[in-house]
Design a protein around this motif. Structure first.
Motif, mmCIF file in Angstrom:
data_model
loop_
_atom_site.group_PDB
_atom_site.id
_atom_site.type_symbol
_atom_site.label_atom_id
_atom_site.label_comp_id
_atom_site.label_asym_id
_atom_site.label_seq_id
_atom_site.Cartn_x
_atom_site.Cartn_y
_atom_site.Cartn_z
ATOM 1 N N TRP A 1 0.823 -1.209 0.000
ATOM 2 C CA TRP A 1 0.000 0.000 0.000
ATOM 3 C C TRP A 1 0.858 1.261 0.000
ATOM 4 O O TRP A 1 0.662 2.169 -0.801
ATOM 5 C CB TRP A 1 -0.936 -0.006 1.216
ATOM 6 N N SER A 2 1.827 1.316 0.898
ATOM 7 C CA SER A 2 2.676 2.513 0.993
ATOM 8 C C SER A 2 3.563 2.661 -0.238
ATOM 9 O O SER A 2 3.778 3.780 -0.727
ATOM 10 C CB SER A 2 3.538 2.438 2.258
ATOM 11 N N ILE A 3 4.065 1.538 -0.753
ATOM 12 C CA ILE A 3 4.897 1.591 -1.957
ATOM 13 C C ILE A 3 4.113 2.184 -3.122
ATOM 14 O O ILE A 3 4.580 3.107 -3.806
ATOM 15 C CB ILE A 3 5.409 0.185 -2.320
ATOM 16 N N GLU A 4 2.933 1.665 -3.363
ATOM 17 C CA GLU A 4 2.140 2.124 -4.510
ATOM 18 C C GLU A 4 1.715 3.583 -4.355
ATOM 19 O O GLU A 4 1.676 4.332 -5.340
ATOM 20 C CB GLU A 4 0.932 1.210 -4.691
ATOM 21 N N GLN A 5 1.402 3.996 -3.134
ATOM 22 C CA GLN A 5 1.040 5.396 -2.901
ATOM 23 C C GLN A 5 2.214 6.324 -3.211
ATOM 24 O O GLN A 5 2.043 7.374 -3.840
ATOM 25 C CB GLN A 5 0.577 5.581 -1.454
ATOM 26 N N ILE B 1 8.368 -9.015 -2.226
ATOM 27 C CA ILE B 1 7.072 -8.343 -2.304
ATOM 28 C C ILE B 1 7.265 -6.891 -2.721
ATOM 29 O O ILE B 1 6.544 -6.364 -3.579
ATOM 30 C CB ILE B 1 6.343 -8.424 -0.946
ATOM 31 N N ALA B 2 8.254 -6.227 -2.107
ATOM 32 C CA ALA B 2 8.506 -4.811 -2.401
ATOM 33 C C ALA B 2 8.939 -4.616 -3.843
ATOM 34 O O ALA B 2 8.484 -3.685 -4.527
ATOM 35 C CB ALA B 2 9.561 -4.268 -1.443
ATOM 36 N N ARG B 3 9.811 -5.477 -4.331
ATOM 37 C CA ARG B 3 10.237 -5.376 -5.734
ATOM 38 C C ARG B 3 9.051 -5.587 -6.665
ATOM 39 O O ARG B 3 8.901 -4.900 -7.687
ATOM 40 C CB ARG B 3 11.338 -6.406 -6.023
ATOM 41 N N GLY B 4 8.201 -6.546 -6.311
ATOM 42 C CA GLY B 4 7.034 -6.806 -7.132
ATOM 43 C C GLY B 4 6.073 -5.630 -7.187
ATOM 44 O O GLY B 4 5.353 -5.452 -8.168
ATOM 45 N N ALA B 5 6.079 -4.826 -6.111
ATOM 46 C CA ALA B 5 5.214 -3.645 -6.071
ATOM 47 C C ALA B 5 5.864 -2.439 -6.738
ATOM 48 O O ALA B 5 5.234 -1.389 -6.853
ATOM 49 C CB ALA B 5 4.857 -3.308 -4.623
ATOM 50 N N GLY B 6 7.142 -2.588 -7.166
ATOM 51 C CA GLY B 6 7.803 -1.519 -7.909
ATOM 52 C C GLY B 6 8.846 -0.736 -7.153
ATOM 53 O O GLY B 6 9.419 0.221 -7.682
ATOM 54 N N LEU C 1 7.830 6.846 5.191
ATOM 55 C CA LEU C 1 6.484 6.304 5.268
ATOM 56 C C LEU C 1 6.522 5.021 6.096
ATOM 57 O O LEU C 1 7.353 4.139 5.840
ATOM 58 C CB LEU C 1 5.917 5.986 3.879
ATOM 59 N N GLN C 2 5.640 4.932 7.071
ATOM 60 C CA GLN C 2 5.549 3.718 7.882
ATOM 61 C C GLN C 2 4.516 2.795 7.244
ATOM 62 O O GLN C 2 3.346 3.183 7.069
ATOM 63 C CB GLN C 2 5.119 4.076 9.310
ATOM 64 N N ALA C 3 4.942 1.588 6.915
ATOM 65 C CA ALA C 3 4.029 0.635 6.274
ATOM 66 C C ALA C 3 2.864 0.274 7.176
ATOM 67 O O ALA C 3 1.788 -0.095 6.692
ATOM 68 C CB ALA C 3 4.791 -0.626 5.874
ATOM 69 N N THR C 4 3.057 0.398 8.494
ATOM 70 C CA THR C 4 2.003 0.044 9.437
ATOM 71 C C THR C 4 0.942 1.135 9.579
ATOM 72 O O THR C 4 0.008 0.982 10.355
ATOM 73 C CB THR C 4 2.612 -0.270 10.810
ATOM 74 N N ALA D 1 -6.014 9.635 -1.622
ATOM 75 C CA ALA D 1 -5.442 10.029 -2.903
ATOM 76 C C ALA D 1 -5.030 11.497 -2.826
ATOM 77 O O ALA D 1 -5.812 12.353 -2.417
ATOM 78 C CB ALA D 1 -6.460 9.820 -4.019
ATOM 79 N N GLY D 2 -3.773 11.785 -3.193
ATOM 80 C CA GLY D 2 -3.284 13.156 -3.181
ATOM 81 C C GLY D 2 -2.584 13.568 -1.910
ATOM 82 O O GLY D 2 -1.971 14.639 -1.859
ATOM 83 N N THR D 3 -2.622 12.738 -0.867
ATOM 84 C CA THR D 3 -2.011 13.122 0.410
ATOM 85 C C THR D 3 -0.509 13.337 0.283
ATOM 86 O O THR D 3 0.036 14.340 0.765
ATOM 87 C CB THR D 3 -2.307 12.066 1.491
ATOM 88 N N ILE D 4 0.192 12.415 -0.355
ATOM 89 C CA ILE D 4 1.650 12.527 -0.447
ATOM 90 C C ILE D 4 2.041 13.730 -1.292
ATOM 91 O O ILE D 4 2.958 14.487 -0.940
ATOM 92 C CB ILE D 4 2.247 11.219 -1.000
#
Length: 242
Positions: free
Chosen positions: A32-36, A56-61, A103-106, A112-115
């Motif tokens: 979630w955090s990676i994609e955001q 997992i992280a690499r798979g998310a980009g 960013l904390q993954a937890t 949308a737009g927060t970052i």
């Protein structure tokens, strides 16, 4: 501005075992955090000691250029040395960032737009560190040794919630998002320093997963916001999760 986004995740977790890899609303929690962050156009580096999480992280980009050393992956390891380790890696590559977003993954709930809004506020205000917070009403009490508790407001003139102004509120760190100039880490070895700005986030973004109950709440909120299918698109930045 060159911003490095660091997402630190360990394989071990006492409260919720393996929580960073758990499926939450259709995808691994860390995703979630990676994609955001990627959607906001940031350089995303995941620092982990766990090969499963790295995959997992690499798979998310995300970029996962190393497995974090064991001495930086203990239960007692503070966050700052982990960020400094990631900064040093980018510096060694000749890519010293101007600032670092943690960013904390937890804390996976971000509208949308927060970052993007955080980056704009950071650049426009010129602060040295920006701390993600959620507003809290001032109805707090402190126990006292004298036996009479004290309030943070005047109980004889208790304000109505709808009459509160921005100055009346307290602001609690969400743990979700910090944005800090690199020199603050280099000089103070802390994510917070220099001129500090508050980045006010939506109440829904205050979820922090420490327990299974927290995880269920995060799953419900993320499901409401994005749907349960991986890759689902979220709503516009309205703050409305209905």
């Amino acid at each position: 501005m060159n911003i490095l986004c660091v997402i630190p995740v360990r394989g071990g977790s006492k409260g919720v075992p393996g929580k960073n890899a758990r499926l939450v609303a259709g995808k691994p929690l860390v995703a979630w955090s990676i994609e955001q962050a990627l959607a906001a156009g940031l350089d995303v580096l995941v620092s982990t000691d766990d090969e499963e999480l790295a995959e997992i992280a690499r798979g998310a980009g995300a970029d996962v250029p190393f497995l974090r050393p064991a001495e930086l992956a203990q239960d007692t390891t503070p966050t700052e040395p982990v960020i400094e380790h990631a900064i040093a890696h980018r510096v060694a590559e000749g890519r010293r960032p101007d600032a670092v977003m943690l960013l904390q993954a937890t804390s996976p709930v971000r509208l949308a737009g927060t970052i993007e809004r955080a980056v704009r506020e950071f650049e426009e205000t010129g602060v040295d560190s920006l701390v993600g917070v959620v507003a809290q009403t001032p109805f707090f009490w402190h126990p006292a040794d004298s036996g009479s508790a004290t309030a943070e407001y005047d109980p004889a003139a208790r304000p109505r919630r709808q009459d509160l102004t921005a100055e009346d509120y307290f602001y609690k760190e969400t743990g979700s998002l910090y944005l800090t100039r690199t020199e603050i880490y280099e000089r103070e070895r802390n994510r917070i320093g220099g001129r500090v700005g508050l980045f006010v986030m939506d109440e829904a973004e205050g979820v922090d997963i420490d327990t299974l109950v927290d995880l269920r709440i995060a799953e419900q909120v993320l499901g409401d916001l994005y749907g349960s299918a991986p890759g689902a698109h979220g709503p516009e930045e309205t703050g409305d999760i209905s």
